[in-house]
Design a protein around this motif. Structure first.
Motif, PDB file in Angstrom:
ATOM      1  N   LYS A 111      48.469  24.345  18.306  1.00 46.91           N
ATOM      2  CA  LYS A 111      49.695  25.136  18.386  1.00 46.91           C
ATOM      3  C   LYS A 111      49.728  26.296  19.022  1.00 46.91           C
ATOM      4  O   LYS A 111      50.606  26.859  19.493  1.00 46.91           O
ATOM      5  CB  LYS A 111      50.351  24.748  17.216  1.00 46.91           C
ATOM      6  N   LEU A 112      48.507  27.184  18.660  1.00 46.28           N
ATOM      7  CA  LEU A 112      48.424  28.603  18.746  1.00 46.28           C
ATOM      8  C   LEU A 112      47.924  28.786  20.149  1.00 46.28           C
ATOM      9  O   LEU A 112      47.980  29.679  20.804  1.00 46.28           O
ATOM     10  CB  LEU A 112      47.630  29.119  17.719  1.00 46.28           C
ATOM     11  N   ARG A 113      47.170  27.804  20.606  1.00 43.76           N
ATOM     12  CA  ARG A 113      46.031  27.800  21.817  1.00 43.76           C
ATOM     13  C   ARG A 113      47.098  28.159  23.063  1.00 43.76           C
ATOM     14  O   ARG A 113      46.692  28.859  23.847  1.00 43.76           O
ATOM     15  CB  ARG A 113      45.290  26.448  22.152  1.00 43.76           C
ATOM     16  N   PRO A 114      48.109  27.434  23.435  1.00 46.26           N
ATOM     17  CA  PRO A 114      48.826  27.720  24.837  1.00 46.26           C
ATOM     18  C   PRO A 114      49.451  29.275  24.503  1.00 46.26           C
ATOM     19  O   PRO A 114      49.859  29.798  25.702  1.00 46.26           O
ATOM     20  CB  PRO A 114      49.858  26.706  24.882  1.00 46.26           C
ATOM     21  N   LEU A 115      49.478  29.967  23.482  1.00 46.21           N
ATOM     22  CA  LEU A 115      50.229  31.015  23.262  1.00 46.21           C
ATOM     23  C   LEU A 115      48.917  32.278  23.267  1.00 46.21           C
ATOM     24  O   LEU A 115      49.583  33.415  23.257  1.00 46.21           O
ATOM     25  CB  LEU A 115      50.847  31.262  22.093  1.00 46.21           C
ATOM     26  N   SER A 116      47.913  31.746  23.222  1.00 43.20           N
ATOM     27  CA  SER A 116      46.649  32.779  23.022  1.00 43.20           C
ATOM     28  C   SER A 116      45.650  32.873  24.089  1.00 43.20           C
ATOM     29  O   SER A 116      45.546  31.895  24.923  1.00 43.20           O
ATOM     30  CB  SER A 116      45.691  32.391  21.626  1.00 43.20           C
ATOM     31  N   THR A 117      45.169  33.839  24.271  1.00 48.56           N
ATOM     32  CA  THR A 117      43.948  34.280  25.413  1.00 48.56           C
ATOM     33  C   THR A 117      42.638  33.185  24.961  1.00 48.56           C
ATOM     34  O   THR A 117      42.624  32.819  23.698  1.00 48.56           O
ATOM     35  CB  THR A 117      43.455  35.612  25.491  1.00 48.56           C
ATOM     36  N   GLU A 118      41.960  32.819  25.905  1.00 45.97           N
ATOM     37  CA  GLU A 118      40.871  32.325  25.597  1.00 45.97           C
ATOM     38  C   GLU A 118      39.721  32.825  24.462  1.00 45.97           C
ATOM     39  O   GLU A 118      39.493  32.440  23.611  1.00 45.97           O
ATOM     40  CB  GLU A 118      39.896  32.048  26.714  1.00 45.97           C
TER      41      GLU A 118
END
Length: 183
Positions: A111-118
């Motif tokens: 859930k956090l991945r698309p809102l976070s940098t790599e």
């Protein structure tokens, strides 16, 4: 008698006490001479380290170059058309961050991945959602621009404040760093 006095003086000068007496006389002579020179200007000289005249201060003028790199407010954050503003991304991230009740750790991170940098996504791999110190958001994010492509968002939570650093990536915003301030 004269010879006795000369022998006494010679012994005294060769002893430690005599040497100390000669050094003390030299120091007193230098200090006395310095005082005489200082008093010769009528007592007008200032103590050491005191400026001779008044110190004049003034407000800096706009044309003064004081070496500061940035003098104005930071530029407003830039968001490409169709992308979410930094405040919206921060709010979405904070909502997903505190929503740890019904998901496994892998689902929580997804859930956090698309809102976070790599880089942040990589750091979150080792994070246990049970370690999140808050349960709910209590206010709207306060976004402070730091540059056109970098902002800080502070989101009030039930047990403290979530501080997020967001960066612009291809015209959209992503969370790059997380910090927690306990209240």
């Amino acid at each position: 008698m004269r010879r006795a006095i000369e022998q006494l003086l010679t012994r005294m000068l060769r002893s430690r006490l005599g040497l100390a007496l000669v050094i003390a006389l030299l120091v007193l002579g230098v200090v006395g001479a310095a005082r005489l020179v200082a008093e010769s200007d009528g007592g007008r000289s200032a103590p050491l380290g005191t400026p001779a005249g008044p110190i004049i201060t003034r407000e800096p003028q706009p044309h003064d170059d004081d070496g500061a790199l940035a003098t104005g407010p930071p530029p407003s954050p830039v968001t490409s058309p169709g992308q979410s503003a930094p405040a919206k991304v921060a709010e979405q991230f904070a909502g997903a961050w505190v929503n740890t009740d019904d998901s496994a750790a892998a689902q929580w991170r997804e859930k956090l991945r698309p809102l976070s940098t790599e880089e942040l996504s990589t750091k979150l791999v080792a994070t246990d959602p049970a370690a999140v110190p808050a349960a709910r958001i209590t206010g709207a994010p306060v976004v402070t621009p730091r540059a056109a492509n970098f902002v800080e968002a502070r989101i009030p939570m039930d047990t403290g404040t979530l501080r997020l650093e967001l960066v612009s990536v291809d015209g959209g915003w992503q969370v790059d760093a997380i910090d927690w301030e306990r209240s």
